[in-house]
Each structure stands twice: as C-alpha cells, then as structure tokens.
Design an enzyme around this catalytic site. Sequence first.
Site, mmCIF file in Angstrom:
data_model
loop_
_atom_site.group_PDB
_atom_site.id
_atom_site.type_symbol
_atom_site.label_atom_id
_atom_site.label_comp_id
_atom_site.label_asym_id
_atom_site.label_seq_id
_atom_site.Cartn_x
_atom_site.Cartn_y
_atom_site.Cartn_z
ATOM 1 N N GLY A 182 0.984 40.430 1.687
ATOM 2 C CA GLY A 182 -0.774 40.574 1.039
ATOM 3 C C GLY A 182 0.102 38.841 0.730
ATOM 4 O O GLY A 182 1.066 37.769 0.240
ATOM 5 N N ASN A 203 -5.822 34.970 8.938
ATOM 6 C CA ASN A 203 -7.274 33.976 8.999
ATOM 7 C C ASN A 203 -6.402 32.463 7.193
ATOM 8 O O ASN A 203 -7.071 33.243 6.518
ATOM 9 C CB ASN A 203 -8.391 34.611 8.399
ATOM 10 C CG ASN A 203 -9.707 34.297 8.215
ATOM 11 O OD1 ASN A 203 -10.084 32.850 7.894
ATOM 12 N ND2 ASN A 203 -10.724 34.993 8.792
ATOM 13 N N GLN A 261 -8.298 33.073 -0.611
ATOM 14 C CA GLN A 261 -7.258 34.169 -1.992
ATOM 15 C C GLN A 261 -6.765 33.347 -2.772
ATOM 16 O O GLN A 261 -6.131 33.639 -4.229
ATOM 17 C CB GLN A 261 -6.541 35.242 -0.884
ATOM 18 C CG GLN A 261 -7.426 36.156 -0.521
ATOM 19 C CD GLN A 261 -8.348 37.046 -1.350
ATOM 20 O OE1 GLN A 261 -7.701 38.084 -2.198
ATOM 21 N NE2 GLN A 261 -9.520 36.951 -2.158
ATOM 22 N N LYS A 318 -9.246 30.196 6.730
ATOM 23 C CA LYS A 318 -9.703 30.590 5.636
ATOM 24 C C LYS A 318 -9.702 31.498 5.174
ATOM 25 O O LYS A 318 -9.915 30.439 3.814
ATOM 26 C CB LYS A 318 -11.398 30.901 6.812
ATOM 27 C CG LYS A 318 -12.136 30.013 5.651
ATOM 28 C CD LYS A 318 -13.609 29.611 6.147
ATOM 29 C CE LYS A 318 -14.790 28.994 5.935
ATOM 30 N NZ LYS A 318 -16.037 28.949 6.197
ATOM 31 N N THR A 319 -10.044 32.965 4.749
ATOM 32 C CA THR A 319 -10.017 33.818 3.939
ATOM 33 C C THR A 319 -8.355 33.462 2.927
ATOM 34 O O THR A 319 -8.667 33.876 1.921
ATOM 35 C CB THR A 319 -10.051 35.297 4.488
ATOM 36 O OG1 THR A 319 -8.981 35.277 5.237
ATOM 37 C CG2 THR A 319 -11.769 35.091 4.707
ATOM 38 N N GLY A 345 -3.495 38.621 -2.259
ATOM 39 C CA GLY A 345 -4.091 38.570 -2.909
ATOM 40 C C GLY A 345 -3.492 38.167 -4.123
ATOM 41 O O GLY A 345 -4.570 37.951 -5.432
ATOM 42 N N GLU A 346 -2.397 38.519 -4.463
ATOM 43 C CA GLU A 346 -2.050 38.175 -5.868
ATOM 44 C C GLU A 346 -0.844 36.725 -6.367
ATOM 45 O O GLU A 346 -0.739 36.601 -7.639
ATOM 46 C CB GLU A 346 -1.016 39.841 -6.338
ATOM 47 C CG GLU A 346 -2.264 40.722 -6.494
ATOM 48 C CD GLU A 346 -1.559 42.009 -6.601
ATOM 49 O OE1 GLU A 346 -1.736 42.456 -7.585
ATOM 50 O OE2 GLU A 346 -1.932 42.568 -5.505
ATOM 51 N N GLY A 403 -12.112 43.570 -8.143
ATOM 52 C CA GLY A 403 -12.334 44.726 -8.434
ATOM 53 C C GLY A 403 -10.938 44.061 -9.472
ATOM 54 O O GLY A 403 -10.834 44.403 -10.308
ATOM 55 N N PHE A 404 -9.938 43.247 -8.909
ATOM 56 C CA PHE A 404 -8.238 43.024 -9.499
ATOM 57 C C PHE A 404 -7.617 43.617 -9.960
ATOM 58 O O PHE A 404 -6.744 43.394 -10.761
ATOM 59 C CB PHE A 404 -9.388 42.025 -10.179
ATOM 60 C CG PHE A 404 -10.278 40.787 -9.934
ATOM 61 C CD1 PHE A 404 -9.973 40.150 -8.816
ATOM 62 C CD2 PHE A 404 -11.413 40.356 -10.528
ATOM 63 C CE1 PHE A 404 -10.815 39.598 -8.560
ATOM 64 C CE2 PHE A 404 -12.491 40.008 -9.974
ATOM 65 C CZ PHE A 404 -12.461 38.889 -8.868
#
Length: 738
Positions: free
Chosen positions: A702, A631, A638, A633-634, A704-705, A241-242
């Site tokens: 977070g 986590n 990211q 690994k994830t 993700g960004e 999605g981003f």
Amino acid sequence: MSARTGILGTGMDRSDGRLKVTGAARFSAEHPVPRAAHAVIVQSAIAKGRIASIDARAAEAMRGVLLVMTHKNAPDLPAPRPPAQDGQPPGPKLSLLQDDEVFYNGQPIAVVVADTLEHAQDAARRVKVRYAPQKALLDYKLARLEGRKPASRPERPADTSRGNVPGAMARAAVKVDALYTTPIENHNPMEPHATIAAWEGDTLTLYDSTQNVSGVRKTVAARLGIAPENVRVICPYVGGGFGCKGNTWSHVVLAAMAAREAGCPVKLALERTQMYGPVGARPMTEQHLGLGAAADGKLAAVTHDTISHTSFLDDFTEPCGAATRILYASDSLRTTQRLATMNLGVPTYMRAPGEASGSFALESALDELAYALGMDPVRLRLRNYAERDPEKDLPWSSKSLRECYRVGAERFGWARRSPAPGSMRAGRALVGWGMATATYPANRQPARASATILADGTAVVRSGSHELGTGTYTVMTQIAAEALGLPVDRVRFELGDTAMPQAPVSGGSMTVASVGPAVHAAARTARDALVAMAVADPASPLHRADDVTVENGWLLRRGAPDTREPVAAVIARHGGEAVHADSQAAPGDERKQYSMHSFGAVFVEVHVDPDLGTIRVPRVVGAYGVGRLMNAKTGHSQLMGGIVWGLGMALTEKTEMDWRTGRAVNANLADYHVPVNADVGAIDITVVDEHDPHINALGAKGIGEIGITGVAAAVANAVYHATGKRFRDLPITPDKMI
C-alpha cells in the site's frame, strides 16, 4: 512491469477521470431517489449531562416537516454492540436517540425530516432543548493524570518491552529526553459524510459515503436488528475519506431509522461544522521520547510513552509507538500507551493513524540526538539500520530503506548541507534542511472478486471495494486487463456495492494489496477457462494446441502467433454465453515468517522569515520502497498527497477547541487551515525498484499513508536547522516562531 503487455506499472490515466471532471460521477448525496425527503441532525450544546426536556412542537408544526425524531419517540433498538468487522475492532458506540444522556458537545440528539433541505434546517433551529448539565472533563492536563491503559490487540499491544532499558540508558554516553505534542486534527474531505436511506418493505438500501460498504451493512443490520442480507449499501465514489469514513457513524443508522419512521426515503448530509465531533478526528497526543546512545551513535535504549485523548462515549487508541518498535535496531526498548478520557467525540483513524503522530516525535528525537552527537542525521539512521524486524525478530519481506536514503539524499543535494543551525541563507530568509524516515505496515486482508468475459470480447470485473480518489478503478482495471490478456479499454471494473463480492475496508493502505490479488486470480481463472474452451473446440485453430495464451484480445499459441483467433469468436461458437469466474485471495502464513512494511526517506527545505516567523517549503524530496507499483501516475499522486498533508500537519492544521464548552471554534475550511497550492513548492518523488515475493502474488504494498509519515518531523528538523529553535509542539505557526 509486465514483459508481455506492459500494462502494470505504467502511468495510465484514471479510467473514471472523465466522469469526475464532467460531473457525471455520482457521489452519495447525488443519487436520484424518488420521493426523497431531507434530514438534518440537531446537536447537543453541552459537553456532559442529560436532556431535561426537548420540545419539538414548533418544529413539527412548520411547513413541510414530516418527522422530528428524538429519544422520546425514536424506535427501540437492539442493545448488543455490532461484532468485529472483517478482522477490525468494533466500530465506535453510536448515538441513536435511545436515551437522554449527553457525552460530548455536538452529539446527535434529534433528527428533523422535511420535504426540502431548507425546511428541515429551519425546523431544526426551532427544536427547543433544556439540559441538566453536569461538570464535563475538558482539561487535558487533568484527564491525563488519570490516564488508563487501553485494551490491547494482539497485533498492537498497549505496552512493549525488550532488553534492560534502565541499565542501557544509564550506560549511554549521549541522551535525549523530550516531550512532543500533537493537536486534534480533522479530516475535512471535500465530500462531507452523506447517506440516503430507502426502505422497500423489510429491505433497506443505503447510498452511503463510506470506505467500507460491507462494514456498514453489518453494523446497520446489527443495530436495527435485521438480517445483513436485507441491507444493500452502494457507494461508487467517495469524495475523500482519509479514515473518517472507515467506521459506521451515528448519522447512517439515524437516516435509516428516520426513513422508516417517516415512510419515505431520507437524505442526510452532514454540514461542514457537523464534521467536527460526531465523525471522529485524529486525537491529540503527548509523547515522551527517551533516547540513549553510545558515542558512535549506536542506540542503547529507546523509550516512547504516549498519552492520547479518547472519549467517555467509547475508546480509541492512537498507537504512536508502533513505528518506534520496528524502525531502528536497539536491544533495549520500551513503549507504553495510555488514554486520557474526555468529554469529546470519539476519535478515529486518520491517515497513517499512530505512525503520522508517532513519527513526528521519534524522528524529531533522532534529529536532536544527531546534533547532540555531532553526527549527520542520515548517518545516524544508517548506524542504527534494522536488518531484521527488532520487535518480532523476523526478516523483512523486502526492505529498500538504504536505497531510499541514498536516492533521496542525492536528489536533494544533502551533501551540500552546512550542518550548523542558522548557517544557510537565501537572501534574508533563513534556510533549513531536514530529513526523516517514513514507514508504514504493509497490510492485507481477505478479498473476493469476479470476472466475466462477455460475448463481444469485453470483460466486466467486480469487487465490493471503494474508490476514495486513490485510483482503485484504474489500478484494478490494469490488474484485470493484464491477467485477462485484454486491452484496458476492453475491461470495465465495478466496485462499491455489497451486491458484489466482498472486499475489506479501504483503510490501512491495503486495498490494492488485498483486492488486487483477488481480481488477478478471478481474471486468470476466467482466461484459463476461455483457453480451455478453444483448445477443446474442433472448430478452433487452437484445437489441441499447447501453450495457448491470450494477448491483446486474441487467443494465440506462443511461438506461433499467427495461429490465433479473437476472444469473441470462441464465445460465439459456444452460444455466446459469457465466461464467468469467482475467486478469492487471502494472506497465509507468510506473516509468521516475515515482517512486512514499506519504507522511505523524506528531505525538506524550509525558508524562514526572521522577522515575521513565516515558514515556506520550496521543495520536498521523497524516496520510497513500496513493492511493485501498479500505476506510476496514481502512485505518484498518492505519495504527493501524503506529503502535502504532512506539510499541513507540520505548519497549519489544528482543531481549535473552546475548552469551556468542548466545541470546535474553527469548524470550517476558512478557519481550519489546510495547505493550498500557494503553500506547496516542488515535490520530487522517486519509487525505488523493490521486489517483494512474499506480500502477495502481485508484489504490491500500500502507498496511501506512508507519504504523510516523517514529513512533519522533517519540517520541524529543517526549521531547527534554519533557526536553532526546536519546536516540539505542532503545528509550527508564526506566533510560536516569534
């Protein structure tokens, strides 16, 4: 990491991984809905004007065609704009065939529904449209001359100022004054936008590729004039999605309208070319940076003035000055934001909106200042290290940026850098080393979750969140298992449905920080209820025991682990009725007491071919302070994904526009260049230990960004170090090099 089970923080494999690699995971267009017809959008071919006439007779007469919906026959919809969603500003105005006005090239102007996709595509080409074109504003230079101040939000005002900027700048010993530009960029997730709409009486079910199932329900209900409880939105998986799937776009409501008019379920999947315009993009920006410093490198004044493009249909602001306001200590600072309105589609959020584009300009300017001062770029940043948030004058909830600089520089070997541009080589290639700071706010919103311990000793935990490929299924399973005291293979986490407890949009890097505490609270409440059952049960070996807990599926007494019984045994003696708990978690007043951000440092090596101007990036080192990593690994994936995107932002990504017509000419993955494996070298990522007791109960921020921020600047700074040429206009392509 938990001392009790070690579940949180470990690099557990994705719980949904097998489903994805075997093709069993169903994405939005893949749900088997009986009698579903196919819809195709017809787009405008002009950038501004009106539809003088639209002739659908040939299309309607074709085999398999069920409906051609235009502004002539589309149902009238309520006029009010949907309200703000979950604390976010309202979504963009939609093009729902309510009039004949055209605001940009590519705007939806008709929907064709047929029994097969091929029939719908063929019929869409037969819709004849005659326009009354008007002069479109497609010249950015003209649009910026009329730049207007955007509406301010309390958390992100359009303009800010502190200190005496003119006076401090006049007294500065060394100054940098430069203009940086970034182009339009498109998201290009692997899964294009797709929606299946199915009515059953007055109830609507949408299978929609979205980052915000609750937001889609609210927006669609408001636009159609029906109650939100009559709309169910389902989205178990999102193929990327981003940011572009954070809003509800026109095609979602159009699919619902077409399904009701056609009298059957309708599947509408955008073609790749239709992803350019109708569903947003990162806006182009022009950023004017001014830095003034004393001879020792201490910043005296900072100015950051941004103009970003927006649409005549609706406004979107790219807040490029957000990071500038908080990243470095300077008593005098000014940031401004203006909009250049053009006949293009409405821009939207794209990974690290504002911070990605803004950090390119700010961190490039810092590098220019370092060279002007003859100072090491890391030392300059440490000289201006902000011990408190300089904008809010608040302490940080946690900040490990000093450690990130240290770890990143050591792992990269920064001390071996020869500072003079052009002084390092590898064979024929010019070698450059550059660095930049990364940052992103630690966001959080209210969220709900439920936890149910079943009769067989397994548990189901639910929240209406989203799996964008980021690992939400996996991380929430870990959080729930840790709190429940169950092995991870005995816990199932479910998401992506408005029938589940409400969660916020999966954007702004806040899913784990928002949903995680709610999941943890629901699981703990269910576990405590189970413990209370055992303690009150005369048949339990734990009857009247104190300090009872649950570990690895067993209820046991701490200090006497042999006094125990299985979870399933307790439930069985109570009729096998599941133990259920609902919970919610929300931020409190901590944001009034602390400023919350993640920070990092990124170091890049580039090799530049002196004849061809090609740039290779053999290695990147990033070090990040992001609170408690759920986590390993994830989390690594990211951060690595963000870095890769930063390389694309720096070197390849640009939506090429035909400025005569206002349509993208590289609207495909062959011509819109994103990094592939051959473009990406070694990426070394370290997450430093960081304890944040204020952000939430888990200490999680977070991730993700933040990975994309700073990367483009680090690449540009490395290219300057390699060549002595300063590039302030992204992307840095071979033609510019030569």
